[in-house]
Design an enzyme around this catalytic site. Structure first.
Site, PDB file in Angstrom:
ATOM      1  N   LYS A   1      31.920 120.680 -46.045  1.00 43.54           N
ATOM      2  CA  LYS A   1      32.061 120.017 -44.743  1.00 43.54           C
ATOM      3  C   LYS A   1      32.549 118.586 -44.934  1.00 43.54           C
ATOM      4  CE  LYS A   1      28.695 123.026 -42.584  1.00 43.54           C
ATOM      5  NZ  LYS A   1      27.302 123.288 -42.231  1.00 43.54           N
TER       6      LYS A   1
ATOM      7  N   GLN B   1      21.828 120.175 -41.724  1.00 45.83           N
ATOM      8  CA  GLN B   1      22.110 121.432 -42.422  1.00 45.83           C
ATOM      9  C   GLN B   1      20.875 122.339 -42.408  1.00 45.83           C
ATOM     10  OE1 GLN B   1      25.163 122.446 -43.750  1.00 45.83           O
ATOM     11  NE2 GLN B   1      24.108 124.388 -44.041  1.00 45.83           N
TER      12      GLN B   1
ATOM     13  N   ASP C   1      26.797 120.708 -33.766  1.00 45.06           N
ATOM     14  CA  ASP C   1      26.527 122.137 -33.982  1.00 45.06           C
ATOM     15  C   ASP C   1      26.298 122.864 -32.649  1.00 45.06           C
ATOM     16  OD1 ASP C   1      26.768 123.146 -36.526  1.00 45.06           O
ATOM     17  OD2 ASP C   1      24.802 122.420 -37.202  1.00 45.06           O
TER      18      ASP C   1
END
Ligand code: NDP
Length: 301
Positions: A54, A98, A121
């Protein structure tokens, strides 16, 4: 293999990332540098690889990344405190926590602590609610990537019957909401469905997000359907470790009109949409502060 039927996620993600690069450059010209903060708690090897990828993709797109690594025994308060500081920092546009988190940290509480406007997200309940109401909010990256692949392949999805296999908060539910927004008729099947296979055989579009290697074979599929295989399953085969999807690719290929491979299908799209969400967050924050003049290429945000 009939490559004409393959939906190429690598090529599609490269197109998304190219647009992101152009948009970031336009923002930078206006004095706005998009910044993504990534938080990793613990040393899960797979998570470390995901975070590294990422950060790499962000830098390639011109997005600055900040990496925060907390030890596996970091407490809930420590994680919440870091999120609060990043929420308050106006130079940070997106915050990614994460997953999975160590068991002693409450995942929902941590995700809910992220400011909805920085929730790249799309997991905060305000964004989840906004998605189900059809508002323009930050939406989860994997389903957004699947939608891009579907519209690239089929164009207008209006009136199609879509079956989503799986109802997780990360993939299945937001996928169903996005398909509904695109005017599909949507059926969601899950582990308690009594007739999942029969329902799936009626679908024009199948999105498989189950986490069971090769569960969906030709007997689940209607002739000419389009299959998006979200599953990523590591298996041992012929003495080799390899990744396979939830769909039995070889069995499905003769039946379908198009299908995503694993790897090289949905996977690359997830990361591309994380970058797109970061730019969206940066644009929306700048618009909220009225510090963004009209730039045509940014009109889609
Ligand atoms: P979850 O385990 O959270 O959800 C799996 C879903 O599948 C559940 O809703 C479950 O139903 C359903 N299910 C399980 N068994 C069956 C069955 N026999 N028939 C029908 N439905 C079933 O997984 P995720 O949604 O997080 O992920 C799904 C897959 O996608 C995984 O392989 C994951 O690795 C992959 N993935 C890939 C990403 C990418 O970037 N390509 C990103 C995210 C995930 P129930 O709710 O009843 O338990």
């Amino acid at each position: 293999m009939n490559s004409l039927k393959l939906i190429d996620g690598k090529a599609a993600s490269a197109r998304v990332l190219q647009q992101v690069r152009v948009d970031v450059a336009a923002l930078v010209l206006q004095g706005i540098q998009p910044v993504l903060a990534v938080i990793l708690v613990g040393e899960d090897p797979a998570s470390q690889v995901y975070v590294r990828n990422k950060i790499l993709r962000a830098e390639e797109a011109g997005i600055h990344s900040l990496e925060y690594r907390l030890p596996a025994d970091a407490g809930q308060a420590e994680v919440l405190d870091l999120i609060a500081r990043l929420n308050a920092d106006a130079s940070v546009n997106g915050i990614l926590l994460q997953l999975p988190l160590p068991a002693h940290i409450e995942e929902t509480r941590a995700l809910q602590a992220i400011a909805p406007g920085k929730d790249v997200d799309g997991f905060h309940s305000e964004n989840v609610g906004g998605l189900s109401q059809g508002r323009r909010v930050l939406t989860p990256c994997t389903p957004s990537g699947c939608m891009q692949l579907l519209t690239d392949t089929l164009g207008d999805l209006t009136g199609k019957h879509a079956v989503v296999i799986g109802r997780s908060n990360i993939v299945g539910k937001p996928m169903a909401a996005l398909l509904l927004q695109a005017h599909c008729s949507v059926t969601v099947v899950h582990s308690r469905s009594s007739n999942a296979q029969e329902l799936c055989r009626q679908a024009d579009i199948v999105v498989a997000a189950v986490g069971r290697p090769r569960m969906i074979d030709a007997s689940w599929l209607k002739e000419g359907c389009v299959v998006i295989d979200v599953g990523i399953n590591r298996i041992e085969e012929n003495g080799r470790s390899r990744l396979v999807g939830d769909v039995d690719f070889d069995s499905a290929l003769p039946i379908v009109s198009a299908i995503t491979p694993v790897p090289g299908g949905v996977g690359p799209m997830t990361i591309a949409f994380l970058m797109k969400n970061t730019v969206t967050a940066a644009v929306q924050q700048a618009q909220a502060q009225r510090s963004l003049s009209e730039a045509p290429c940014l009109s889609t945000y």
